[in-house]
Design an enzyme around this catalytic site. Structure first.
Site, PDB file in Angstrom:
ATOM      1  N   LEU A   1      19.820  48.889  27.467  1.00 44.46           N
ATOM      2  CA  LEU A   1      19.273  50.236  27.349  1.00 44.46           C
ATOM      3  C   LEU A   1      19.621  50.833  25.988  1.00 44.46           C
ATOM      4  O   LEU A   1      18.784  51.462  25.347  1.00 44.46           O
ATOM      5  CB  LEU A   1      19.836  51.106  28.486  1.00 44.46           C
ATOM      6  CG  LEU A   1      19.204  52.458  28.763  1.00 44.46           C
ATOM      7  CD1 LEU A   1      17.708  52.317  29.050  1.00 44.46           C
ATOM      8  CD2 LEU A   1      19.897  53.128  29.957  1.00 44.46           C
TER       9      LEU A   1
ATOM     10  N   GLY B   1      45.661  29.487  38.842  1.00 42.07           N
ATOM     11  CA  GLY B   1      45.226  28.207  39.414  1.00 42.07           C
ATOM     12  C   GLY B   1      44.113  28.385  40.427  1.00 42.07           C
ATOM     13  O   GLY B   1      43.360  27.459  40.716  1.00 42.07           O
TER      14      GLY B   1
ATOM     15  N   SER C   1      41.687  30.512  39.884  1.00 38.92           N
ATOM     16  CA  SER C   1      40.508  30.921  39.112  1.00 38.92           C
ATOM     17  C   SER C   1      39.376  29.907  39.231  1.00 38.92           C
ATOM     18  O   SER C   1      39.582  28.708  39.024  1.00 38.92           O
ATOM     19  CB  SER C   1      40.868  31.080  37.634  1.00 38.92           C
ATOM     20  OG  SER C   1      41.640  32.226  37.435  1.00 38.92           O
TER      21      SER C   1
ATOM     22  N   HIS D   1      36.800  30.960  31.590  1.00 46.13           N
ATOM     23  CA  HIS D   1      38.130  30.927  30.970  1.00 46.13           C
ATOM     24  C   HIS D   1      38.940  29.695  31.382  1.00 46.13           C
ATOM     25  O   HIS D   1      39.915  29.342  30.734  1.00 46.13           O
ATOM     26  CB  HIS D   1      38.904  32.219  31.256  1.00 46.13           C
ATOM     27  CG  HIS D   1      39.467  32.349  32.643  1.00 46.13           C
ATOM     28  ND1 HIS D   1      38.894  33.134  33.625  1.00 46.13           N
ATOM     29  CD2 HIS D   1      40.564  31.806  33.214  1.00 46.13           C
ATOM     30  CE1 HIS D   1      39.614  33.072  34.731  1.00 46.13           C
ATOM     31  NE2 HIS D   1      40.633  32.271  34.508  1.00 46.13           N
TER      32      HIS D   1
ATOM     33  N   ASP E   1      32.081  35.452  32.926  1.00 44.08           N
ATOM     34  CA  ASP E   1      33.181  34.497  33.132  1.00 44.08           C
ATOM     35  C   ASP E   1      32.784  33.360  34.068  1.00 44.08           C
ATOM     36  O   ASP E   1      33.547  32.951  34.940  1.00 44.08           O
ATOM     37  CB  ASP E   1      34.432  35.215  33.667  1.00 44.08           C
ATOM     38  CG  ASP E   1      35.697  34.362  33.542  1.00 44.08           C
ATOM     39  OD1 ASP E   1      35.678  33.404  32.735  1.00 44.08           O
ATOM     40  OD2 ASP E   1      36.679  34.631  34.254  1.00 44.08           O
TER      41      ASP E   1
END
Length: 275
Positions: free
Chosen positions: A176, A119, A121, A17, A47
């Site tokens: 599955l 910030g 992240s 992101h 992510d």
């Protein structure tokens, strides 16, 4: 956003992101060098994004540790750029492991109380041996700021994603083909279980590996590939990390009796296909 260098030839990890939709990516190092990077690949389900610094020379590289060996209560440190304050360090402890978050079914998150803010992240989560054990990814907040609940992607999960992105250009996960829900105290009583455990099959998708293996609505999955399923949120990461086309044993409770099924794991379709 933040990130960290995992190899001397310039591979950088951050959150998907952070770089999604970016026209240009500049990596600013602690020695104030600014280097251009390109996206090698990213995986929205976990992510994670892998970047490559083009002109890689004398790059400092982190030591990658194992998130499996991380223990609840252990001290951890985060380095990042909260609100643009570069290379800020915060500390806390591991609050829990294997957390499942809404819409993030395939990552067993590490929960910490390390102060993480916008910030941070994509920044590294270190253990006290100076090894990266996670990627700081998100927080639970009612205000937009830190409230004591931070979540990091385990490094073991991240490195598997990195390897697949570098070699295949995409991430393949096991599938599955069941919709599941948690077993409540009331359901456990009705099934004759001593305590709430397992994942209750609410629906078996058509043309799925589960359908072919004979799964039925109402089955309670107690074990997957020899590992106990204590609650439903544990099952998706277990299945996702299983190799496609591998046949695994699954122990289910059906009509008060345990049965062993064998299922050949398929490839998880895209979100659009699943919809």
């Amino acid at each position: 956003g933040s990130g960290f260098i995992v190899s001397a030839d310039g591979f950088v990890l951050t959150n998907a992101h952070v770089v999604k939709g970016a026209d240009e990516i500049i990596v600013r190092l602690s020695d104030r060098r600014e280097l251009e990077a390109k996206v090698i690949g990213f995986d929205e389900r976990s992510d994670i994004a892998v970047l490559k610094i083009e002109s890689a020379q004398d790059l400092p590289v982190v030591r990658v540790g194992s998130s499996r060996e991380l223990k609840v209560g252990e001290w951890v440190l985060a380095i990042g750029s909260p609100f643009g304050f570069d290379h800020s360090v915060t500390a806390g402890i591991v609050s829990a492991k294997g957390r499942s978050l809404p819409r993030e079914n395939y990552v067993p998150f590490i929960q910490t109380d390390v102060a993480i803010n916008p910030g941070n992240s994509g920044g590294p989560l270190f253990n006290l041996d100076g090894e990266v054990v996670g990627i700081n990814s998100q927080i639970y907040s009612r205000t937009g700021g830190f409230m004591g609940l931070s979540f990091a992607i385990p490094m073991d999960v991240a490195m598997d994603v990195v390897q697949q992105l570098k070699t295949k250009g995409k991430v393949v996960r096991g599938w599955l083909g069941v919709l599941i829900q948690d077993v409540t105290r009331e359901l456990a009583d009705s099934f004759g279980l001593e305590k709430p455990q397992g994942a209750l099959v609410a629906r078996v998708l058509p043309d799925s590996p589960a359908k072919a293996a004979g799964f039925e609505v109402g089955d309670v999955i107690l074990e997957f590939d020899g590992r106990q399923v204590h609650n439903s949120s544990q099952l998706p990461p277990m299945v996702g990390q299983t190799s496609v086309d591998r046949t695994v044993p699954v122990k289910v409770l059906r009509n008060g009796k345990t049965e062993k099924l064998r299922v050949t794991i398929g490839e998880l379709p895209s979100d659009d296909e699943l919809r």
